[in-house]
Design an enzyme around this catalytic site. Structure first.
Site, PDB file in Angstrom:
ATOM      1  N   TYR A 187     -28.733  15.079 -71.112  1.00  0.00           N
ATOM      2  CA  TYR A 187     -29.052  13.666 -70.870  1.00  0.00           C
ATOM      3  C   TYR A 187     -27.769  12.859 -70.890  1.00  0.00           C
ATOM      4  O   TYR A 187     -26.944  13.033 -71.781  1.00  0.00           O
ATOM      5  CB  TYR A 187     -30.008  13.166 -71.961  1.00  0.00           C
ATOM      6  CG  TYR A 187     -30.341  11.694 -71.859  1.00  0.00           C
ATOM      7  CD1 TYR A 187     -31.085  11.206 -70.792  1.00  0.00           C
ATOM      8  CD2 TYR A 187     -29.921  10.798 -72.843  1.00  0.00           C
ATOM      9  CE1 TYR A 187     -31.396   9.851 -70.706  1.00  0.00           C
ATOM     10  CE2 TYR A 187     -30.237   9.447 -72.764  1.00  0.00           C
ATOM     11  CZ  TYR A 187     -30.970   8.975 -71.695  1.00  0.00           C
ATOM     12  OH  TYR A 187     -31.283   7.641 -71.615  1.00  0.00           O
ATOM     13  N   ASP A 223     -19.410  14.378 -71.697  1.00  0.00           N
ATOM     14  CA  ASP A 223     -20.210  13.296 -72.242  1.00  0.00           C
ATOM     15  C   ASP A 223     -20.322  13.530 -73.743  1.00  0.00           C
ATOM     16  O   ASP A 223     -21.168  14.290 -74.203  1.00  0.00           O
ATOM     17  CB  ASP A 223     -21.589  13.263 -71.574  1.00  0.00           C
ATOM     18  CG  ASP A 223     -22.455  12.142 -72.131  1.00  0.00           C
ATOM     19  OD1 ASP A 223     -22.011  11.475 -73.100  1.00  0.00           O
ATOM     20  OD2 ASP A 223     -23.570  11.938 -71.616  1.00  0.00           O
ATOM     21  N   LYS A 248     -22.547   5.760 -79.415  1.00  0.00           N
ATOM     22  CA  LYS A 248     -23.157   6.060 -80.718  1.00  0.00           C
ATOM     23  C   LYS A 248     -22.209   5.809 -81.901  1.00  0.00           C
ATOM     24  O   LYS A 248     -21.995   4.658 -82.236  1.00  0.00           O
ATOM     25  CB  LYS A 248     -23.756   7.461 -80.683  1.00  0.00           C
ATOM     26  CG  LYS A 248     -24.843   7.526 -79.585  1.00  0.00           C
ATOM     27  CD  LYS A 248     -25.841   8.644 -79.672  1.00  0.00           C
ATOM     28  CE  LYS A 248     -27.007   8.335 -78.745  1.00  0.00           C
ATOM     29  NZ  LYS A 248     -27.190   9.267 -77.653  1.00  0.00           N
TER      30      LYS A 248
HETATM   31  C1  PLP Z   1     -27.465   8.749 -76.193  1.00  0.00           C
HETATM   32  C2  PLP Z   1     -26.738   9.396 -75.109  1.00  0.00           C
HETATM   33  C3  PLP Z   1     -26.402   8.721 -73.928  1.00  0.00           C
HETATM   34  C4  PLP Z   1     -26.892   7.335 -73.630  1.00  0.00           C
HETATM   35  O1  PLP Z   1     -26.384   6.377 -74.481  1.00  0.00           O
HETATM   36  P1  PLP Z   1     -27.143   4.945 -74.582  1.00  0.00           P
HETATM   37  O2  PLP Z   1     -26.266   4.154 -75.481  1.00  0.00           O
HETATM   38  O3  PLP Z   1     -28.497   5.238 -75.112  1.00  0.00           O
HETATM   39  O4  PLP Z   1     -27.190   4.386 -73.203  1.00  0.00           O
HETATM   40  C5  PLP Z   1     -25.631   9.361 -72.994  1.00  0.00           C
HETATM   41  N1  PLP Z   1     -25.212  10.617 -73.195  1.00  0.00           N
HETATM   42  C6  PLP Z   1     -25.512  11.303 -74.303  1.00  0.00           C
HETATM   43  C7  PLP Z   1     -24.997  12.695 -74.482  1.00  0.00           C
HETATM   44  C8  PLP Z   1     -26.294  10.729 -75.299  1.00  0.00           C
HETATM   45  O5  PLP Z   1     -26.640  11.445 -76.373  1.00  0.00           O
END
Ligand code: PLP
Length: 431
Positions: free
Chosen positions: A144, A239, A267
């Site tokens: 994701y 990511d 995060k």
């Molecule tokens: C949470 C997450 C996102 C999205 O971040 P948001 O701040 O919710 O838009 C993207 N990539 C990864 C790997 C994530 O865990």
């Protein structure tokens, strides 16, 4: 499962907010029963609107690595607050956070702050396309990367929980540019490169998958991606929105010793306030406006409150022993869950990497989304409900990672494993 006040709040919320929640996984659709509404949090604990206390392993889905309402973080936020909440102009705090990011992530020489992980991945992909002049993107099934249009293909937890493959509202023309491969499958990657290599702008990957449960990369996987990308002039994007400052101080790239071209952070970076970032080598990041032609902007980007929370959180993560403590906590819990499952005669697999861990009601190995989906759903539901009754707040989906914080003490962990023994016995009765 749900107490009176939360039930009332859910009814009220549903009238004015889709599903009563502002992000789909919060709705408990995978586990049933409706979510407790959270009233406050401190350290390793959260309290719901009915006054029930839980040991929290959601940690706001990753950011709360220092623990909830940590006094030093609150102090920095308060001090920034008193000076004004947003200027839409550069501030010294932004430099301080950027310098800290560049100091711990060797692959990042310049970094641009944004407000969400979604914005970070969207912008990193735009930059990769702008720099390479190519359009296609390769992503992995079950990874994701936020709700970016072209990345809502095989996108793990949120969409998997809802049982939909992509999302209406995303034009086919966008998703046609997205190539998918199974996670941890280099042969499939090589095949995709054989066919599309010259058209690929980038490969985007969660270096430890955390949105289909917790699935570490198999040895050689990240190295293989690096080699393939180098050979075809494709940018490698890690990511690390979840894994950054979580699996190690320098993220998964330092933990596994593989350098991406671009990195997405979020995060933990914002310490519980909205902050995220993307960064990489100077020559790439210099293509971003105003230095270069690739446009990207944000009214609240680098928001002073978020920068203050981020700076103080990263400061705390610079202290010695912090990652040893987080790693030991994750391992202790993964081992504890495995032992509890074994005692109950339940097939379980578990993995821990630094400050994140996960488990599947599946004998293992679980190396990709296909495997993850074979896990026993009914047992997860029973286990989840039982843990909640025992005061343990887990993410309400079998496709999520769990996060201990620096405020999770030995007694929290022991209490959690003890609860897992009882919950596994109940899960064992589900056939
Ligand atoms: C949470 C997450 C996102 C999205 O971040 P948001 O701040 O919710 O838009 C993207 N990539 C990864 C790997 C994530 O865990």
């Amino acid at each position: 499962m749900l107490n009176k006040t939360s039930r009332g709040l859910l009814r009220r919320a549903r009238r004015v907010i889709p599903g009563g929640v502002n992000s789909p996984v919060r709705a408990y659709s995978a586990v049933g029963g409706g979510p407790p509404f959270i009233a406050r949090a401190k350290g390793s604990r959260v309290w719901d609107a009915d006054g029930n206390e839980f040991i929290d392993y959601v940690g706001s889905w990753g950011p709360m690595i220092a623990g909830h309402a940590r006094s030093s973080v609150l102090r920095e936020i308060r001090s920034a607050l008193a000076r004004g909440t947003s200027f839409g102009a550069p501030t010294e705090l932004e430099i301080e956070l950027a310098e800290r990011v560049c100091a711990v992530l060797p692959s990042i020489e310049k970094v641009r702050m944004v407000s969400s992980g979604t914005e970070a991945t969207m912008s990193a992909i735009r930059l990769a396309r702008g720099v390479t002049g190519r359009d296609r993107v390769l992503k992995f099934d079950g990874c994701y990367h936020g709700h970016v249009d072209s990345l809502l293909v095989g996108a793990g937890s949120g969409v998997a929980t809802l049982g939909i493959p992509g999302s209406p509202g995303v034009p086919r023309a966008f998703t046609r540019l997205t190539i998918q491969a199974p996670y941890n499958d280099l042969a499939a990657v090589r095949k995709a490169f054989g066919r599309w290599g010259r058209e690929l702008a980038c490969v985007i990957v969660e270096p430890v998958a955390g949105n289909m449960g917790c699935i570490p990369p198999v040895p050689g996987f990240l190295e293989g991606l690096r080699e393939e990308c180098d050979r075809s002039g494709v940018l490698l994007i890690f990511d690390e929105v979840m894994t950054g400052f979580r699996v190690a101080r320098g993220g998964a790239q330092v933990h596994y010793g593989v350098e991406p071209d671009l990195t997405c952070l979020g995060k933990v970076l914002g310490g519980g306030l909205p902050a995220a970032a993307y960064g990489g080598a100077r020559h790439l990041m210099s293509e971003v406006a105003p230095e270069g032609p690739v446009y990207q902007a944000g009214t609240l980007s680098g928001n002073p409150l978020a920068m203050a929370a981020g700076v103080q959180t990263l400061r705390m993560l610079e202290e010695p022993g912090v990652y040893e403590q987080l790693g030991a906590a994750s391992q202790h819990l993964a081992d504890g869950f495995l032992e509890a499952a074994q005692a109950a005669g339940v097939e379980l697999s578990a993995a821990a990497v630094g400050g994140m861990f996960g488990f599947f009601f599946h004998p293992g190995p679980v190396e990709n989304f296909g495997h993850a989906r074979q896990a026993h759903e009914g047992r997860f539901k029973r286990f989840f409900a039982s843990m909640l009754e025992e005061g343990i707040y887990l993410p309400p989906s079998p496709y999520e990672a769990l996060f201990p914080s620096l405020q999770h003490r030995r007694r929290d962990l022991d209490r959690t494993v003890e609860a897992a023994y009882a919950a596994m016995r109940r899960a064992a009765r589900v056939r």
